[in-house]
Design a protein around this motif. Structure first.
Motif, PDB file in Angstrom:
ATOM      1  N   GLU A 114      -4.926  10.120   1.669  1.00 30.18           N
ATOM      2  CA  GLU A 114      -5.033  10.331   3.110  1.00 30.18           C
ATOM      3  C   GLU A 114      -5.916  11.526   3.462  1.00 30.18           C
ATOM      4  OE1 GLU A 114      -1.310   9.071   5.467  1.00 30.18           O
ATOM      5  OE2 GLU A 114      -0.510   9.808   3.554  1.00 30.18           O
ATOM      6  N   GLY A 128      -7.658   2.636   1.327  1.00 29.03           N
ATOM      7  CA  GLY A 128      -6.261   3.063   1.254  1.00 29.03           C
ATOM      8  C   GLY A 128      -5.889   3.316  -0.191  1.00 29.03           C
ATOM      9  N   HIS A 145      -2.910   0.176   6.149  1.00 30.77           N
ATOM     10  CA  HIS A 145      -1.579   0.557   5.694  1.00 30.77           C
ATOM     11  C   HIS A 145      -0.773  -0.682   5.301  1.00 30.77           C
ATOM     12  CE1 HIS A 145      -2.153   4.612   7.434  1.00 30.77           C
ATOM     13  NE2 HIS A 145      -2.758   3.976   8.414  1.00 30.77           N
ATOM     14  N   TYR A 147      -8.599   2.791   7.756  1.00 31.05           N
ATOM     15  CA  TYR A 147      -7.507   2.828   6.775  1.00 31.05           C
ATOM     16  C   TYR A 147      -6.610   1.614   6.992  1.00 31.05           C
ATOM     17  CZ  TYR A 147      -4.380   5.137   3.448  1.00 31.05           C
ATOM     18  OH  TYR A 147      -3.655   5.449   2.325  1.00 31.05           O
ATOM     19  N   THR A 193       1.268   3.705   2.011  1.00 34.00           N
ATOM     20  CA  THR A 193       1.754   4.217   3.294  1.00 34.00           C
ATOM     21  C   THR A 193       2.172   3.070   4.204  1.00 34.00           C
ATOM     22  OG1 THR A 193      -0.476   4.221   4.221  1.00 34.00           O
ATOM     23  CG2 THR A 193       0.261   6.240   3.133  1.00 34.00           C
ATOM     24  N   THR A 208       7.194   0.639   0.857  1.00 35.52           N
ATOM     25  CA  THR A 208       5.955   1.133   0.271  1.00 35.52           C
ATOM     26  C   THR A 208       6.197   1.638  -1.154  1.00 35.52           C
ATOM     27  OG1 THR A 208       6.274   3.388   1.107  1.00 35.52           O
ATOM     28  CG2 THR A 208       5.111   1.839   2.536  1.00 35.52           C
ATOM     29  N   GLY A 267       2.585   0.891   7.585  1.00 34.42           N
ATOM     30  CA  GLY A 267       2.002   0.579   8.878  1.00 34.42           C
ATOM     31  C   GLY A 267       2.938  -0.272   9.710  1.00 34.42           C
ATOM     32  N   GLU A 297       0.872  -1.167   0.000  1.00 36.01           N
ATOM     33  CA  GLU A 297       0.000   0.000   0.000  1.00 36.01           C
ATOM     34  C   GLU A 297       0.908   1.215   0.000  1.00 36.01           C
ATOM     35  OE1 GLU A 297      -2.634   3.184   1.187  1.00 36.01           O
ATOM     36  OE2 GLU A 297      -1.082   2.434   2.546  1.00 36.01           O
TER      37      GLU A 297
END
Length: 308
Positions: free
Chosen positions: A244, A239, A262, A260, A4, A12, A6, A2
């Motif tokens: 965002e 996502g 991530h 969301y 972003t 990413t 997490g 994805e």
């Protein structure tokens, strides 16, 4: 994969890929834009050689760019995509610049791993995919810059190459959509027409993200989408192409109904449909007593008339 992070151990990129486990299958929904999803899988302790099914949501590089790397690692998994995903797709954000190719790597076509579908397809009692045949709600305005090559010229992409995955386990229904280029509201209404109910969980991008600024029209579209999604008894995970900023706006409206996901996050579906809005039950009882009063009045008039 994805856009972003997490989990610190995951890289990413602008891409999307989900690893899914069901009782019968180990599945990939999309493969990101490159080979980065392979590194992330290793970091998360996932053996992609055990994957038996791959579903491609649509024919864009950020969802299928990793396919050549996956096919090299796992030559046995069956890969399902719409036949039209083989086409040539482009992004044309600026008329002064050359169109940018955003389609799939052409070297994958011809492989025996790939199953080209034309419409809805039932894999088994757990898995089925479906495309779109009708759009009543507005499609995302961000689609305007996206084209496909047809008879040697670029025309507006109609996203006939887009498909959704529905997973069924017992009474649980989970719907996966890559970018929802048809619009998340059209995705939901298509599901309702086909299955007569709402899915318990939807995991999808909403394709509302802008690289630069958001216009007033964009702001209205984001707000309208959030308010419209409240009608469904569904929990939404989003996502990637949602962005965002749009997510934060929609979250204020939708609350815990929107979450969301991530890169590196895990979703463990605990099916608890959103509660009814306050006042719904009250209004039902209010109508019940109102009609009850009318019925009693009519009966009183009738019985009184007979006594006279």
């Amino acid at each position: 994969m994805e856009n972003t992070s997490g989990t610190a151990s995951c890289d990413t990129e602008h891409g999307l890929s989900f690893y899914i486990e069901t009782k019968k299958h180990k599945i990939l929904m999309d493969t990101g834009a490159s080979d980065l999803f392979l590194k992330n899988a290793e970091a998360l302790g996932i053996d992609l050689k055990e994957v038996d099914t791959v579903i491609l949501s649509h024919g864009h590089y950020d969802h299928g760019g990793g396919l050549p790397f996956f096919m090299e690692k796992n030559p046995d998994a069956c890969i399902y995509m719409q036949k039209s995903a083989c086409g040539e797709y482009y992004s044309c954000p600026d008329e002064k610049k050359s169109p940018r190719y955003i389609g799939l790597p052409q070297e994958i076509f011809g492989s025996g791993q790939i199953r080209l579908l034309e419409g809805e397809y039932i894999i088994d009692e757990e898995l089925r995919v479906f495309p779109f045949d009708q759009c009543d709600a507005q499609i995302p305005s961000t689609n305007r810059i996206l084209r496909k090559k047809e008879d040697g010229r670029l025309v507006q992409d109609d996203f006939s190459h887009e498909q959704c995955l529905v997973i069924r386990e017992g009474k649980t229904r989970v719907l996966f959509s890559g970018c929802a280029h048809h619009g998340i509201l059209n995705v939901m209404e298509t599901y309702r027409r086909r299955f007569g109910e709402d899915p318990d969980i939807v995991i999808s991008g909403f394709h509302l993200m802008r690289k630069d600024h958001y216009s007033e029209q964009d702001a209205r579209e984001i707000l309208q989408t959030a308010h419209a999604l409240l009608q469904y008894r569904t929990v939404f995970y989003t996502g990637h192409c949602t962005g965002e900023k749009p997510y934060r706006v929609m979250k204020k409206i939708m609350g815990d109904q929107l979450r969301y996901v991530h890169c590196g996050d895990e979703i463990h579906p605990e099916i608890k449909k959103p509660e009814k809005k306050k006042g719904t039950d009250y209004m039902k009882w209010h109508k019940f007593f109102a009609w009850g009063t009318v019925v009693c009045f009519v009966l009183t008039m009738l019985t009184g008339y007979k006594r006279k």
